[in-house]
Design an enzyme around this catalytic site. Structure first.
Site, short mmCIF file in Angstrom:
data_model
loop_
_atom_site.label_atom_id
_atom_site.label_comp_id
_atom_site.label_asym_id
_atom_site.label_seq_id
_atom_site.Cartn_x
_atom_site.Cartn_y
_atom_site.Cartn_z
N ASP A 100 0.86 -1.18 0.00
CA ASP A 100 0.00 0.00 0.00
C ASP A 100 0.90 1.24 0.00
OD1 ASP A 100 -2.57 1.26 0.30
OD2 ASP A 100 -2.24 1.43 2.44
N LYS A 128 -1.15 -1.30 -4.60
CA LYS A 128 -1.95 -0.09 -4.87
C LYS A 128 -0.97 1.03 -5.18
CE LYS A 128 -5.38 -0.85 -1.26
NZ LYS A 128 -5.95 -0.25 -0.04
#
Ligand code: IMP
Ligand code: MG
Length: 173
Positions: A100, A128
Site C-alpha cells: 500500500d 496499490k
C-alpha cells in the site's frame, strides 16, 4: 451488514498464482527457497503459491506491527512475531498480501538484509500504486489495483472477511 463486491474472483486468482509460481520455478530451479509469509494477510496466498512450487521450499512466518496511516517513512517496523529460524545464506522470498504505502516493506527488507540472506525478493499478491509513499521493489506482483480497501483471501477489515475465497471490496453505502 456491509456489502462485499467481488474485485478478483477465484478463477482469476488461481490463474495468476499459476503464473507467479512459474516465474519463481524458473528462477530458482534446482535451488532451495525460503518463503517468508507476513502474518496474517499472506496466509492464503502463501499456501496456494507454495503448492505450485517444484523446488525445495521452506516456510517461515513473521508478524510486524501495522501502524496503518501513522507509520511514518522514518519510523521503525515493530516485530510482533519474529522468524523461527535464521535466514543467513538462504534465498528468501517475502510473501505479502498487499503493498500500500510501501512503508512496511521499505523498513522490513533492510532489517532482514542485516541477517545476511543470499538474496531477498518480494512477492506480493496486490499493489496499490496510487497510495505509494516510499518506493518498494516488487519482484513478483499479482495485480495492481486502484485505491479501494480490499478484503478476502487473507485480508481483513477489523479482522473479518479473511476467509472469503475471492478478493472483494466493501461497498460504501
Ligand atoms: P504498507 O504498504 O506499509 O502501507 O502496508 C501494507 C499492509 O497494510 C498490508 O500488508 C496490509 O496488511 C495492510 N493493507 C493495506 N491496504 C489494505 C487493504 O486494502 N485491505 C486490507 N489490508 C490492507
Ligand atoms: Mg500485511
Amino acid at each position: 451488514m456491509e456489502k462485499i463486491s467481488i474485485l478478483i474472483d477465484e478463477a482469476v486468482l488461481s490463474n495468476r498464482i499459476d503464473e507467479i509460481a512459474a516465474q519463481i520455478n524458473e528462477k530458482y530451479a534446482g535451488k532451495t527457497v525460503k518463503l517468508i509469509g507476513i502474518l496474517k494477510g499472506s496466509v492464503f496466498f502463501i499456501t496456494e503459491l507454495a503448492k505450485r512450487l517444484h523446488m525445495d521450499v521452506l516456510l517461515d512466518f513473521m508478524q510486524v506491527s501495522s501502524y496503518g496511516q501513522e507509520l511514518s517513512t522514518s519510523g521503525e517496523v515493530r516485530i510482533v512475531k519474529d522468524l523461527d529460524e535464521s535466514i543467513e545464506g538462504h534465498n528468501v522470498v517475502i510473501v505479502e498480501d498487499i503493498i500500500d504505502s510501501g512503508c512496511t516493506m521499505n523498513k522490513l527488507i533492510p532489517m532482514l538484509m542485516e541477517r545476511k540472506p543470499a538474496e531477498i525478493e518480494l512477492c506480493t499478491l496486490l499493489s496499490k500504486p496510487s497510495r505509494r509513499r516510499v518506493e518498494v521493489k516488487m519482484d513478483y506482483c499479482g495485480f495492481e489495483i486502484e485505491d479501494k480497501f480490499v478484503v478476502g483471501f487473507g485480508m481483513d477489515a477489523a479482522q473479518k472477511y479473511r476467509n472469503l475465497p475471492y478478493i472483494g471490496y466493501i461497498e460504501q453505502e
